[in-house]
Motif scaffolding. Sequence first.
Motif, mmCIF file in Angstrom:
data_model
loop_
_atom_site.group_PDB
_atom_site.id
_atom_site.type_symbol
_atom_site.label_atom_id
_atom_site.label_comp_id
_atom_site.label_asym_id
_atom_site.label_seq_id
_atom_site.Cartn_x
_atom_site.Cartn_y
_atom_site.Cartn_z
ATOM 1 N N ILE A 257 0.837 -1.188 0.000
ATOM 2 C CA ILE A 257 0.000 0.000 0.000
ATOM 3 C C ILE A 257 0.881 1.250 0.000
ATOM 4 N N GLY A 258 0.545 2.205 -0.849
ATOM 5 C CA GLY A 258 1.186 3.516 -0.818
ATOM 6 C C GLY A 258 0.186 4.541 -0.324
ATOM 7 N N ARG A 259 0.513 5.257 0.755
ATOM 8 C CA ARG A 259 -0.444 6.209 1.326
ATOM 9 C C ARG A 259 0.148 7.612 1.363
ATOM 10 N N TYR A 260 -0.645 8.581 0.915
ATOM 11 C CA TYR A 260 -0.239 9.984 1.010
ATOM 12 C C TYR A 260 -1.214 10.706 1.928
ATOM 13 N N HIS A 261 -0.667 11.472 2.863
ATOM 14 C CA HIS A 261 -1.504 12.316 3.723
ATOM 15 C C HIS A 261 -0.698 13.561 4.098
ATOM 16 N N GLN A 262 -1.346 14.532 4.699
ATOM 17 C CA GLN A 262 -0.691 15.811 4.975
ATOM 18 C C GLN A 262 0.510 15.683 5.908
ATOM 19 N N GLY A 263 0.481 14.683 6.777
ATOM 20 C CA GLY A 263 1.601 14.474 7.696
ATOM 21 C C GLY A 263 2.903 14.157 6.987
ATOM 22 N N ILE A 295 13.889 11.081 -12.283
ATOM 23 C CA ILE A 295 12.733 10.547 -11.547
ATOM 24 C C ILE A 295 12.010 11.663 -10.803
ATOM 25 N N ILE A 296 12.783 12.492 -10.083
ATOM 26 C CA ILE A 296 12.170 13.587 -9.314
ATOM 27 C C ILE A 296 11.600 14.635 -10.255
ATOM 28 N N GLY A 297 12.310 14.870 -11.374
ATOM 29 C CA GLY A 297 11.869 15.883 -12.328
ATOM 30 C C GLY A 297 10.514 15.604 -12.927
ATOM 31 N N ARG A 298 10.147 14.303 -13.039
ATOM 32 C CA ARG A 298 8.833 13.949 -13.590
ATOM 33 C C ARG A 298 7.697 14.534 -12.754
ATOM 34 N N LEU A 326 6.394 8.041 -3.192
ATOM 35 C CA LEU A 326 5.256 7.118 -3.199
ATOM 36 C C LEU A 326 5.258 6.248 -4.449
ATOM 37 N N ALA A 327 5.438 6.887 -5.615
ATOM 38 C CA ALA A 327 5.369 6.160 -6.884
ATOM 39 C C ALA A 327 6.507 5.157 -7.016
ATOM 40 N N TRP A 328 7.701 5.537 -6.508
ATOM 41 C CA TRP A 328 8.852 4.670 -6.723
ATOM 42 C C TRP A 328 8.823 3.422 -5.845
ATOM 43 N N GLN A 329 7.890 3.380 -4.887
ATOM 44 C CA GLN A 329 7.694 2.153 -4.099
ATOM 45 C C GLN A 329 6.951 1.090 -4.906
ATOM 46 N N PHE A 358 -1.784 4.752 -13.418
ATOM 47 C CA PHE A 358 -1.476 3.755 -12.382
ATOM 48 C C PHE A 358 -2.385 2.549 -12.559
ATOM 49 N N GLU A 359 -1.831 1.340 -12.486
ATOM 50 C CA GLU A 359 -2.586 0.122 -12.810
ATOM 51 C C GLU A 359 -3.278 -0.519 -11.608
ATOM 52 N N GLY A 360 -3.001 -0.058 -10.384
ATOM 53 C CA GLY A 360 -3.577 -0.695 -9.202
ATOM 54 C C GLY A 360 -4.880 -0.051 -8.755
ATOM 55 N N GLY A 361 -5.249 -0.311 -7.502
ATOM 56 C CA GLY A 361 -6.464 0.255 -6.923
ATOM 57 C C GLY A 361 -6.193 1.599 -6.282
ATOM 58 N N MET A 362 -7.263 2.323 -5.964
ATOM 59 C CA MET A 362 -7.107 3.648 -5.365
ATOM 60 C C MET A 362 -8.307 3.984 -4.494
ATOM 61 N N MET A 363 -8.022 4.571 -3.318
ATOM 62 C CA MET A 363 -9.059 5.185 -2.501
ATOM 63 C C MET A 363 -8.632 6.634 -2.270
ATOM 64 N N LEU A 364 -9.519 7.565 -2.606
ATOM 65 C CA LEU A 364 -9.205 8.990 -2.588
ATOM 66 C C LEU A 364 -10.143 9.735 -1.654
ATOM 67 N N VAL A 365 -9.558 10.533 -0.758
ATOM 68 C CA VAL A 365 -10.328 11.492 0.037
ATOM 69 C C VAL A 365 -9.951 12.868 -0.487
ATOM 70 N N SER A 366 -10.915 13.611 -1.006
ATOM 71 C CA SER A 366 -10.601 14.919 -1.577
ATOM 72 C C SER A 366 -11.839 15.800 -1.596
#
Length: 412
Positions: A257-263, A295-298, A326-329, A358-366
């Motif tokens: 799982i890759g998770r992004y949050h404000q923290g 990689i970072i430049g993308r 996140l993406a590189w994981q 992205f080919e996987g699943g996603m759950m988005l809070v926005s």
Amino acid sequence: MEIYERLEELDADKAEVRASRTLFGLGFTPAMQQKKLKDFSGGWRMRVSLARALFIKPFMLLLDEPTNHLDLDACVWLEEELKSFKRILVLISHSQDFLNGVCTNIIHLHQRKLKYYTGNYDQYVKTREELEENQMKRYNWEQDQIAHMKNYIARFGHGSAKLARQAQSKEKTLQKMMASGLTARVSFNHTFLLQTFFRYSSDTHFIYKNLEFGIDLDTRVALVGPNGAGKSTLLKLLMGELLPTDGMIRKHSHVKIGRYHQGHLTEQLELDLSPLEYMMKCFPEIKEIEEMRKIIGRYGLTGKQQVSPIRNLSDGQKCPVCFAWLAWQNPHMLFLDEPTNHLDIETIDALAEAINEFEGGMMLVSHDFRLIQQVAQEIWVCEKQTITKWNGDILAYKEHLKSKIDKQTHDI
């Protein structure tokens, strides 16, 4: 003689005693056993139905979630009863402990195919993990070989005679591999399965009650609802940062799982390092600085920003570092909690494009309606201690909110 043998097998002369014993094991007191069925709730009637199935000692017993309406005492009694069942027993259950106690074989139904495993549920999980791990190793090896050969063919197919011959040889090898059939990537059915209650403490109200659903790698869902309804809480439950007050959350062991949050902007990043140093530290397999710069430049971070201490960057400049990390994981599933905060419009559009690739699943809070419209295939509404699927797109949900606000304003 067959009838006499069957009557003897059924203990026909002790039928009433046996019926009483079965009902008692499923929680019916002697007084309850004398009541009319119409006086019982649906849950207790289900117990009677279960008692009847056990009582007739059938040649084949089919049970669909038999523990759903039982308390712990009755579950233990039923487990002991089924352990000694002499004929064919086929059951569906989400209780791992119950399956461990009763079953000697497991049948896994996935993509309309049945696969058979010997042993109880724990043994099934262990065997399946080993098989899937071996399958993924084989899949990754094949994909590496294919990528290497395709790259060689592209580079040297039109070079010198010697290199061109080698390229042709690799092309033939590649065609043979494809013709003989490649190892499939392991596909997961439910990545997560929830049957849970949650509240933060015993003196607070439940945020979720009897929440039950499954999500998989095809899930592309946006969680919407008022503040405090539990959207971020749900992601934390799925990540294991919070534990359910009651019930269970099952996660497939191989899913990353890759998770992004404000923290992330303050907790995840090492502020004294530059983005380049941070990424090189996180992913030491990338040896070349120039490769990491690309990689970072993308993700929109270029030039001096890549080599400045992260603490000197604005929040909007820190976000691309998090997205690159996140993406590189290479996760199977993304959990994104308000990813558009601090981003400009162009970067949000670029994020939407990356999510769609992205080919996987996603759950988005926005709270960004446009991002949701671009990337979400389903809308789930979090409110009133549960989650319901919205029958429509995000724009229809927006109109629903407008109508709700108009009605509230009119009532005032």
